[in-house]
Enzyme design. Structure first.
Site, PDB file in Angstrom:
ATOM      1  N   HIS A   1      72.382  15.265  17.616  1.00 11.05           N
ATOM      2  CA  HIS A   1      72.784  16.406  16.781  1.00 11.05           C
ATOM      3  C   HIS A   1      72.182  17.700  17.350  1.00 11.05           C
ATOM      4  O   HIS A   1      70.995  17.735  17.696  1.00 11.05           O
ATOM      5  CB  HIS A   1      72.293  16.165  15.350  1.00 11.05           C
ATOM      6  CG  HIS A   1      72.750  17.225  14.406  1.00 11.05           C
ATOM      7  ND1 HIS A   1      74.046  17.314  13.961  1.00 11.05           N
ATOM      8  CD2 HIS A   1      72.090  18.268  13.836  1.00 11.05           C
ATOM      9  CE1 HIS A   1      74.169  18.353  13.165  1.00 11.05           C
ATOM     10  NE2 HIS A   1      72.988  18.949  13.063  1.00 11.05           N
TER      11      HIS A   1
ATOM     12  N   ASN B   1      78.062  14.435  26.647  1.00 13.64           N
ATOM     13  CA  ASN B   1      76.922  13.522  26.440  1.00 13.64           C
ATOM     14  C   ASN B   1      77.240  12.131  26.971  1.00 13.64           C
ATOM     15  O   ASN B   1      76.379  11.468  27.557  1.00 13.64           O
ATOM     16  CB  ASN B   1      76.551  13.451  24.961  1.00 13.64           C
ATOM     17  CG  ASN B   1      75.664  14.599  24.542  1.00 13.64           C
ATOM     18  OD1 ASN B   1      74.511  14.667  24.951  1.00 13.64           O
ATOM     19  ND2 ASN B   1      76.202  15.529  23.767  1.00 13.64           N
TER      20      ASN B   1
ATOM     21  N   GLU C   1      70.332  18.299  25.057  1.00 18.38           N
ATOM     22  CA  GLU C   1      70.968  17.060  24.584  1.00 18.38           C
ATOM     23  C   GLU C   1      71.102  16.069  25.741  1.00 18.38           C
ATOM     24  O   GLU C   1      70.786  14.890  25.614  1.00 18.38           O
ATOM     25  CB  GLU C   1      72.357  17.352  24.010  1.00 18.38           C
ATOM     26  CG  GLU C   1      72.337  18.135  22.723  1.00 18.38           C
ATOM     27  CD  GLU C   1      73.730  18.311  22.140  1.00 18.38           C
ATOM     28  OE1 GLU C   1      74.530  17.370  22.170  1.00 18.38           O
ATOM     29  OE2 GLU C   1      74.032  19.418  21.653  1.00 18.38           O
TER      30      GLU C   1
HETATM   31  C1  GRF Z   1      77.291  17.857  20.926  1.00 14.23           C
HETATM   32  O1  GRF Z   1      76.766  19.133  20.748  1.00 14.23           O
HETATM   33  C2  GRF Z   1      76.688  16.876  19.936  1.00 14.23           C
HETATM   34  O2  GRF Z   1      75.358  17.127  19.648  1.00 14.23           O
HETATM   35  C3  GRF Z   1      77.545  17.117  18.721  1.00 14.23           C
HETATM   36  O3  GRF Z   1      78.835  17.313  19.230  1.00 14.23           O
HETATM   37  C4  GRF Z   1      78.765  17.812  20.571  1.00 14.23           C
HETATM   38  C5  GRF Z   1      79.530  16.865  21.437  1.00 14.23           C
HETATM   39  O4  GRF Z   1      79.637  17.297  22.760  1.00 14.23           O
HETATM   40  N1  GRF Z   1      77.390  16.046  17.786  1.00 14.23           N
HETATM   41  P1  GRF Z   1      80.147  16.325  23.891  1.00 14.23           P
HETATM   42  O5  GRF Z   1      81.484  15.739  23.397  1.00 14.23           O
HETATM   43  O6  GRF Z   1      79.129  15.259  24.117  1.00 14.23           O
HETATM   44  O7  GRF Z   1      80.356  17.197  25.083  1.00 14.23           O
END
Ligand code: GRF
Length: 188
Positions: A108, A16, A173
């Site tokens: 989330h 992300n 996401e």
């Molecule tokens: C994501 O699925 C987010 O929604 C959750 O943890 C994961 C993190 O993934 N809170 P990344 O580190 O952004 O790849």
């Protein structure tokens, strides 16, 4: 235009974070990823920050108070306008949220208020839900509970398992996090 300065808090992989960095590099982006903070050492997310030449810090989580005080100093020093939690696996205290007077948001992997906490994909499949999805929300002192900014859903197919669903939701996401930031910044 002065870009809003964002601090991204991570604990691991940082996909992300990467998608927010990509978005921030677009022409006319409203924000800049100014700072990355991780409570874990040597994680992929910190390498992503390094590669993009973004200031990044591993802040040891010996206890909540010490960690949060150190982080608050970094936030103030860098004049951060918004915190984005992205896979950050610690819960921030009420005191921290109060002291950092600008918004804090989180992403989330479920359709909140359904499935707060961990193992969201497994729970959705087990309950035979038709849809799952992702939510960006304001952070308060209760886990995954603040006001929702954006939510997008995805169909759960009979053929889906935890792994395939996780992949589909992660794609969402990456799409909605920057959208939520823009929505928040332009409504302020
Ligand atoms: C994501 O699925 C987010 O929604 C959750 O943890 C994961 C993190 O993934 N809170 P990344 O580190 O952004 O790849």
């Amino acid at each position: 235009m002065v870009k809003k300065k964002i601090a991204v808090f991570i604990s691991g992989r940082g996909s992300n974070l990467k998608s927010l960095i990509n978005h921030s590099k677009k022409k006319n982006s409203l924000f800049k990823i100014d700072l990355v903070i991780s409570n874990n050492f040597n994680v992929k997310g910190l390498k992503i920050a390094n590669k993009s030449k973004i200031k990044n810090y591993y802040v040891k989580y010996s206890n909540k108070r010490i960690f949060e005080n150190r982080v608050l100093k970094l936030l103030n020093k860098n004049k951060i306008d918004l915190i984005c939690l992205a896979g950050f696996m610690k819960i921030l205290s009420k005191k921290f949220i109060k002291k950092f007077s600008s918004p804090i948001i989180n992403i989330h992997p479920s359709l909140l208020p359904k499935y707060k906490g961990l193992n969201t994909h497994m729970k959705a499949i087990k309950n035979k839900d038709k849809y799952s999805g992702a939510t960006v929300h304001i952070v308060n002192d209760k886990l995954d509970s603040g006001k929702i900014i954006i939510q997008e859903k995805v169909r759960i197919l009979k053929s889906d398992n935890e792994k395939t669903l996780k992949k589909k939701v992660l794609k969402i996401e990456h799409k909605i996090y920057s959208k939520a930031i823009i929505k928040l910044l332009t409504n302020y």
